[in-house]
Design an enzyme around this catalytic site. Structure first.
Site, PDB file in Angstrom:
ATOM      1  N   ALA A 184       0.845  -1.198   0.000  1.00 25.45           N
ATOM      2  CA  ALA A 184       0.000   0.000   0.000  1.00 25.45           C
ATOM      3  C   ALA A 184       0.877   1.243   0.000  1.00 25.45           C
ATOM      4  CB  ALA A 184      -0.879  -0.005   1.244  1.00 25.45           C
TER       5      ALA A 184
ATOM      6  N   GLY B 245       0.825  -5.151   1.196  1.00 24.23           N
ATOM      7  CA  GLY B 245      -0.234  -5.286   0.201  1.00 24.23           C
ATOM      8  C   GLY B 245       0.253  -5.896  -1.106  1.00 24.23           C
TER       9      GLY B 245
ATOM     10  N   GLU C 262      -0.053  -9.447  -0.531  1.00 22.24           N
ATOM     11  CA  GLU C 262      -1.490  -9.777  -0.471  1.00 22.24           C
ATOM     12  C   GLU C 262      -2.081  -9.862  -1.875  1.00 22.24           C
ATOM     13  OE1 GLU C 262      -2.110  -6.507   2.378  1.00 22.24           O
ATOM     14  OE2 GLU C 262      -3.172  -7.972   3.611  1.00 22.24           O
TER      15      GLU C 262
ATOM     16  N   GLU D 225       3.654  -5.283   7.651  1.00 16.21           N
ATOM     17  CA  GLU D 225       2.779  -4.269   8.242  1.00 16.21           C
ATOM     18  C   GLU D 225       3.059  -3.993   9.710  1.00 16.21           C
ATOM     19  OE1 GLU D 225       1.866  -6.584   6.093  1.00 16.21           O
ATOM     20  OE2 GLU D 225       0.398  -5.804   4.672  1.00 16.21           O
TER      21      GLU D 225
HETATM   22  C1  HSC Z   1       0.530  -2.257   3.526  1.00 21.53           C
HETATM   23  O1  HSC Z   1       0.861  -2.687   2.463  1.00 21.53           O
HETATM   24  C2  HSC Z   1      -0.804  -2.481   4.134  1.00 21.53           C
HETATM   25  C3  HSC Z   1      -1.567  -3.537   3.402  1.00 21.53           C
HETATM   26  O2  HSC Z   1      -1.884  -4.600   4.261  1.00 21.53           O
HETATM   27  C4  HSC Z   1      -2.796  -2.997   2.724  1.00 21.53           C
HETATM   28  C5  HSC Z   1      -3.853  -2.484   3.656  1.00 21.53           C
HETATM   29  C6  HSC Z   1      -5.134  -2.186   2.982  1.00 21.53           C
HETATM   30  C7  HSC Z   1      -5.747  -0.860   3.351  1.00 21.53           C
HETATM   31  C8  HSC Z   1      -5.152   0.251   2.610  1.00 21.53           C
HETATM   32  C9  HSC Z   1      -5.628   0.399   1.237  1.00 21.53           C
HETATM   33  C10 HSC Z   1      -4.857   1.390   0.440  1.00 21.53           C
HETATM   34  N1  HSC Z   1       4.467   3.540   0.278  1.00 21.53           N
HETATM   35  O3  HSC Z   1      13.252   2.582   1.217  1.00 21.53           O
HETATM   36  P1  HSC Z   1      13.648   3.310  -0.006  1.00 21.53           P
HETATM   37  C11 HSC Z   1       9.195   5.268  -0.737  1.00 21.53           C
HETATM   38  S1  HSC Z   1       1.610  -1.290   4.449  1.00 21.53           S
HETATM   39  C12 HSC Z   1       4.879   4.781  -0.007  1.00 21.53           C
HETATM   40  O4  HSC Z   1      14.569   4.472   0.145  1.00 21.53           O
HETATM   41  P2  HSC Z   1      14.996   0.931  -0.899  1.00 21.53           P
HETATM   42  C13 HSC Z   1      10.212   5.697   0.297  1.00 21.53           C
HETATM   43  O5  HSC Z   1       9.627   6.549   1.243  1.00 21.53           O
HETATM   44  C14 HSC Z   1       3.065  -1.220   3.436  1.00 21.53           C
HETATM   45  N2  HSC Z   1       6.177   5.094  -0.223  1.00 21.53           N
HETATM   46  O6  HSC Z   1      14.240   2.313  -1.098  1.00 21.53           O
HETATM   47  C15 HSC Z   1      11.231   6.387  -0.588  1.00 21.53           C
HETATM   48  O7  HSC Z   1      10.703   7.654  -0.909  1.00 21.53           O
HETATM   49  P3  HSC Z   1      11.639   8.926  -1.085  1.00 21.53           P
HETATM   50  C16 HSC Z   1       3.863  -2.448   3.538  1.00 21.53           C
HETATM   51  C17 HSC Z   1       7.070   4.110  -0.141  1.00 21.53           C
HETATM   52  O8  HSC Z   1      15.318   0.445  -2.241  1.00 21.53           O
HETATM   53  C18 HSC Z   1      11.228   5.543  -1.862  1.00 21.53           C
HETATM   54  O9  HSC Z   1       9.975   4.864  -1.864  1.00 21.53           O
HETATM   55  N3  HSC Z   1       5.079  -2.260   2.818  1.00 21.53           N
HETATM   56  C19 HSC Z   1       6.699   2.798   0.166  1.00 21.53           C
HETATM   57  O10 HSC Z   1      16.090   1.084   0.101  1.00 21.53           O
HETATM   58  C20 HSC Z   1      12.331   4.524  -1.924  1.00 21.53           C
HETATM   59  O11 HSC Z   1      12.302   3.761  -0.728  1.00 21.53           O
HETATM   60  C21 HSC Z   1       6.253  -2.052   3.427  1.00 21.53           C
HETATM   61  O12 HSC Z   1       6.367  -2.073   4.633  1.00 21.53           O
HETATM   62  C22 HSC Z   1       5.325   2.524   0.370  1.00 21.53           C
HETATM   63  N4  HSC Z   1       4.877   1.292   0.636  1.00 21.53           N
HETATM   64  O13 HSC Z   1      13.936  -0.055  -0.219  1.00 21.53           O
HETATM   65  C23 HSC Z   1       7.439  -1.800   2.534  1.00 21.53           C
HETATM   66  N5  HSC Z   1       7.818   2.028   0.188  1.00 21.53           N
HETATM   67  O14 HSC Z   1      12.501   8.600  -2.262  1.00 21.53           O
HETATM   68  C24 HSC Z   1       8.080  -0.476   2.866  1.00 21.53           C
HETATM   69  C25 HSC Z   1       8.835   2.837  -0.107  1.00 21.53           C
HETATM   70  O15 HSC Z   1      10.695  10.034  -1.299  1.00 21.53           O
HETATM   71  N6  HSC Z   1       9.175  -0.191   1.980  1.00 21.53           N
HETATM   72  N7  HSC Z   1       8.407   4.086  -0.319  1.00 21.53           N
HETATM   73  O16 HSC Z   1      12.405   9.049   0.187  1.00 21.53           O
HETATM   74  C26 HSC Z   1      10.408  -0.753   2.139  1.00 21.53           C
HETATM   75  O17 HSC Z   1      10.641  -1.587   2.988  1.00 21.53           O
HETATM   76  C27 HSC Z   1      11.508  -0.276   1.230  1.00 21.53           C
HETATM   77  O18 HSC Z   1      11.143   0.993   0.770  1.00 21.53           O
HETATM   78  C28 HSC Z   1      11.799  -1.180   0.015  1.00 21.53           C
HETATM   79  C29 HSC Z   1      12.792  -0.461  -0.922  1.00 21.53           C
HETATM   80  C30 HSC Z   1      12.435  -2.487   0.519  1.00 21.53           C
HETATM   81  C31 HSC Z   1      10.558  -1.470  -0.761  1.00 21.53           C
END
Ligand code: HSC
Length: 691
Positions: free
Chosen positions: A62, A103, A106, A126
């Site tokens: 998400a 997500g 998912e 999450e």
């Molecule tokens: C989720 O998915 C909830 C679900 O269960 C759905 C729920 C349903 C209800 C909701 C409906 C909509 N979003 O880390 P980096 C940005 S919760 C937005 O430097 P890397 C980050 O801020 C989510 N932005 O790169 C940065 O921005 P900047 C679960 C996100 O290569 C840029 O992307 N997901 C983002 O070192 C680059 O990121 C997670 O927990 C996101 N989801 O690592 C994954 N993810 O350039 C979280 C990243 O402006 N992400 N950004 O500073 C990560 O762990 C890492 O970013 C990666 C990449 C491993 C993907």
């Protein structure tokens, strides 16, 4: 994005999520997915669908920023999109490469078949954001893999490789090659075999072993300060006992509840703060950096050893220099022992340990080491004259382009830089002990530090897999400058009769990894004693409690002498009647000690002291932004992540409420301590927050 119309000869429609940088599933992507899958349903030429992510990343889940926008979430819920995909009457294959997180995973679970690249990182992360999977993850993952493994993955938020055996059952194929090509092949085979959809929602879970695993998880994981944890376990209970529709509906409702909790806000803040910290005004991707392969570490004490291990782990060649042959030998042995222990504990392979150890060259030859180094980190005794002398010598010996870093924790980096003829190439790199474990490095930018020097230091810190926070020059930089006020307040509490175990207990129950007095016992009370002696000369009117000095006068320097604010059996801190008597007598001599001090008051006084000085650090430009201060405290001082860091926590409490409490404390013992920093007072008056 999609390659419409599907090639009539294959019957496969490829749908690609293309939302750089991480293919997060914001509203626009969800709309695209809904439209493309509806088109696939209606197109008789489409006989199977492959869902992939552009740029080698399936999806990071998400869009976390959207969680502050309930309208967008409600307009088209990810869960509904996934349900529609799962309901399609044509087989859908997920082609997972790069990442499938939250997500994103998912979404893959909603597909009927899954193919993954072996090195793709998979996880329901999450919980690390204070959330539960809200789009079917708690219902479908335990239907795909072993239930106990699903609990482990969902409650830890761990990312694991697609090839990890814990994911057995999740993927139909894990390939060393191209996941998209393999998924297209599978789709073609499914068509030719006439295979239809295969839905995880139709799977039932065998209750016996699942219930046992869940009961055990409840025992170990609850209670938790993060409300999502209990919600996850309730959802997993639904996965065993409820039908899938009920399970999904409960999951969604629980997600909506936890997303608005302070813990979820704090953990989201921490996520973005850690990404913001690397953005330094004046530095861009084009800022030149010096390639660093060889690091010389000067001083083979505890710090020098820790820094050396961190550098060896990151693949640098390390010259560890000390003029004292015995110290050098001991350090080399300690580093070797460290790697042996890592191997014994199964944390490192034998060959890798040997390779890392072989990169170390302990030497007494400062000249040769300085010549060989791209970066020199001095970690000698914390004394201005000693450090200036070392830097002067290094400046003479090192190649002209070499960067000189000082690991000082308090000294003026500008004065140190002035001892050299290359002040532009001098920077502070303040590591925290033990330096091979603690994630924080304060990167101190002196008035002359060149952009390229700063950028190089930050790059090295990233390669060390640590968090670099840029700090300006002042006594104690960001972290220790604030810590001094926190400690002063903890000591004043003892003047009033609070015992070490009461102070530490209150703060540890509140979430600090270690209370201030146990922490000082670990760091060494003599360190604080030296600082207080210096302060007495510099600022004779600054009030301090006498208790820590009295403790030091008895030789109670902490763990290393077996006694400090506690007595020690090994590392175990045991409340000591001798200290309790000292505190009672001292507070009686001040006419204090009759008042019961509540845990709430202990926490407020210590944490508000931290916040007040944090505000001054911000106003003085020592920290670039409030969230950098939070990162310092999260990565270096054991501040509870689910509270987001001191400045975020201040916003949550309300700055006006904090100033009001400070006014109240100002009426009490050492009331003059409580002068709100001007910026805090101003923001509180205006109803503002730290941004
Ligand atoms: C989720 O998915 C909830 C679900 O269960 C759905 C729920 C349903 C209800 C909701 C409906 C909509 N979003 O880390 P980096 C940005 S919760 C937005 O430097 P890397 C980050 O801020 C989510 N932005 O790169 C940065 O921005 P900047 C679960 C996100 O290569 C840029 O992307 N997901 C983002 O070192 C680059 O990121 C997670 O927990 C996101 N989801 O690592 C994954 N993810 O350039 C979280 C990243 O402006 N992400 N950004 O500073 C990560 O762990 C890492 O970013 C990666 C990449 C491993 C993907």
């Amino acid at each position: 994005m999609t390659d419409t119309p599907p090639a009539a000869d294959t019957g496969i429609k490829l749908i690609v999520i293309d939302n750089p940088p991480v293919n997060s599933l914001g509203l626009a992507v969800r709309r695209m997915l809904a439209a493309e899958f509806a088109a696939a349903a209606n197109d008789p030429n489409v006989r199977a669908v492959v869902l992939a992510g552009a740029g080698g990343r399936f999806s990071a889940g998400a869009d976390i920023r959207e969680f502050n926008d309930p309208g967008a979430i409600a307009e088209l819920h990810l869960s509904d999109v996934i349900d529609r995909i799962e309901a399609l009457d044509k087989p859908v294959v997920a082609a997972v490469d790069g990442v499938a997180l939250g997500g994103g995973l998912e979404l893959a679970l909603g597909c009927h078949y899954r193919v993954a690249a072996a090195n793709a990182r998979i996880g329901l992360t999450e919980i690390t954001l204070g959330l539960l999977p809200g789009a079917g993850g708690t219902q479908r993952l335990p239907r795909a893999i072993d239930f106990a493994r699903a609990i482990e993955l969902i409650t830890s938020g761990q990312m694991v490789a697609a090839s990890d055996p814990r994911l057995a059952g999740l993927f139909d194929e894990v390939t060393e090659g191209d996941a998209r090509a393999a998924a297209l092949d599978l789709a073609a085979r499914l068509i030719s075999d006439g295979a239809g959809p295969r839905r995880l929602s139709a799977v039932t879970i065998e209750p016996g072993p699942a219930e046992a695993a869940l009961a055990q998880a409840r025992e170990t994981l609850l209670p938790s300060p993060v409300p999502a944890m209990a919600a996850i376990l309730d959802c997993l209970d639904d996965a065993i006992h409820a039908d899938i529709r009920t399970g999904l509906a409960h999951e969604r409702a629980r997600f909506d509840q936890v997303v608005a909790t302070p813990a979820a806000r704090a953990l989201r803040h921490a996520f973005f703060a850690e990404r913001e910290v690397g953005k330094v005004p004046g530095l861009t991707a084009e800022t030149p950096t010096l390639p660093v392969e060889t690091v010389a570490v000067i001083g083979a004490g505890t710090m020098g050893r820790g820094i050396s291990i961190a550098a060896l782990d990151a693949g640098f060649q390390v010259k560890l220099v000390d003029a004292n042959a015995t110290a050098l030998e001991r350090a080399a042995e300690a580093i070797e022992r460290h790697y042996r222990t890592m191997v014994e504990r199964g944390r490192l392979g034998e060959t890798e340990a040997r390779v890392r150890g072989a990169r170390l060259s302990p030497t007494a030859d400062l000249d040769a080491a300085a010549q060989a180094a791209d970066l020199v980190i001095e970690a000698v005794f914390e004394d201005m004259t000693v450090k200036q002398e070392v830097l002067r010598k290094l400046d003479e010996l090192a190649r002209p382009e070499t960067i000189l870093a000082t690991n000082t924790s308090t000294l003026n980096v500008d004065t140190l830089a002035d001892a050299t003829a290359r002040p532009g190439q001098v920077v502070g790199m303040h590591f925290f002990s033990p330096a091979n474990i603690m994630r924080l490095v304060e990167v101190v930018r002196g008035k002359a530090t060149a952009d390229s020097t700063l950028a190089t230091a930050l790059k090295v810190v990233t390669r060390l897999r640590k968090v670099g926070v840029v700090a300006g020059v002042c006594d104690g930089f960001i972290g220790n400058r604030m810590l001094e006020e926190y400690l002063r307040q903890a000591y004043f509490l003892m003047d009033e009769g609070a015992l070490p175990q009461e102070i530490d207990g209150a703060l540890e129950r509140w979430g600090m990894a270690m209370g201030p007095l146990r922490m000082m016992d670990l760091a060494g009370n003599d360190v604080g004693w030296a600082i207080r002696k210096r302060r007495k000369v510099e600022q004779p009117d600054r009030p301090y409690s006498a208790i820590p000095d009295l403790i030091c006068e008895r030789g109670r320097y902490g763990q290393k002498t077996g006694a400090g604010f506690y007595r020690y059996e090994g590392r175990k801190a045991i409340p000591d009647p001798e200290v309790e008597q000292l505190i009672r007598e001292h507070s009686a001599s001040l006419g204090l000690g009759q008042r019961e001090i509540s845990p709430e008051e202990i926490v407020e006084r210590c944490i508000y002291a931290l916040i007040n000085e944090g505000t001054a650090v911000l106003a003085d430009g020592i920290a670039l932004r409030a969230s950098d201060i939070d990162v310092v405290y999260l990565a270096g001082y054991g501040f509870p992540r689910y509270r987001g860091g001191p400045m975020h926590y201040a916003n949550e409490v309300g700055l006006d409420a904090i100033v009001a409490a400070m006014d109240r404390f100002a009426q009490g013992y050492q009331g003059q301590f409580w002068k709100p920093a001007p910026l805090l007072a101003e923001l509180a008056r205006a109803g503002g927050t730290f941004t």
